[in-house]
Scaffold this motif. Structure first.
Motif: not given
Length: 239
Positions: A191-198
């Motif tokens: 979840x953290x990686x998805x949020x940082x990528x967005x």
């Protein structure tokens, strides 16, 4: 549809199938209409679970669902997101290898596997449609192998947004009815990686968040280059 203990029967509504999916690629053979039953499922409910007998297959009328598998350690892998007009539930064996759950309130048409397979033997349009679905599913599976095996987090998210953009009327305004956690389970990311990528794509002016569940692609060509591993197109690459 079987009623499961996790889904109260009051959350399921069934009836004859006068509804035709309003999908821009709606090309289901008309002969299927008399075989279908409309089923409504509340958000979070299961259409079927992994290991259930594969007695039926389905088509989305409205809402968003996903097929998924739970790993022994409790992690979830989403295999595909399902949108209006999508067929799902086809199995080569007698039971479902993946579960299917509603990510939003969902309406599907349920078809008897036995009756539709019999129809496919006599109706060339139905048989052709089934073969087309099988070929598309195989192509999607190959693409998933590439995504999960070789692409960075940035490339995965960019590819996912482009995947949704292909269904958008204007090719750039995307609805995201699924959560960031769902996206992570689909792309094999936290979840953290998805949020940082967005956040990185937004910072680089490649996308714009136009609402809690809506994204606009500001530079589609750059996103397309990104999915091909083009380094100059990426200013904040997340591995």
């Amino acid at each position: 549809m079987q009623t499961h203990s996790a889904i109260p029967t009051s959350r399921l509504q069934q009836g004859p199938a006068p509804i035709r999916p309003s999908h821009r690629n709606d090309d289901a053979p008309a002969s299927l209409a008399s075989l279908g039953t409309v089923v409504s499922i509340r958000r979070g409910g299961a259409v079927y679970r992994e290991g259930d007998p594969a007695l039926n297959w389905f088509r989305v009328v409205s809402g968003t669902a996903c097929t998924c598998k739970l790993l022994p350690d409790g992690r979830r892998q989403i295999f595909t997101f399902l949108h209006t007009g999508d067929f799902f539930g086809f199995e080569a064996l007698g039971e479902h290898g993946f579960g299917a759950e509603a990510l939003t309130d969902l309406v599907v048409i349920r078809y008897s596997r036995r009756h539709t397979e019999a129809l496919a033997q006599t109706d060339g349009a139905v048989g052709h449609r089934f073969r087309e679905i099988a070929c598309r599913s195989l192509t999607a599976a190959y693409e998933r192998l590439l995504t999960l095996g070789r692409r960075t987090a940035t490339e995965r998210v960019a590819g996912f947004l482009l995947e949704l953009a292909r269904m958008a009327p204007d090719g750039k305004t995307i609805s995201l009815p699924m959560s960031r956690c769902d996206i992570g389970d689909y792309l094999g990311l936290t979840l953290e990686t998805v949020s940082r990528t967005f956040a990185a794509l937004k910072h680089d002016s490649l996308i714009e968040m136009t609402g809690a569940h809506c994204v606009s692609l500001l530079d589609r060509p750059a996103l397309e280059l990104m999915t091909e591993g083009d380094e100059p197109a990426v200013r904040h690459r997340i591995e």
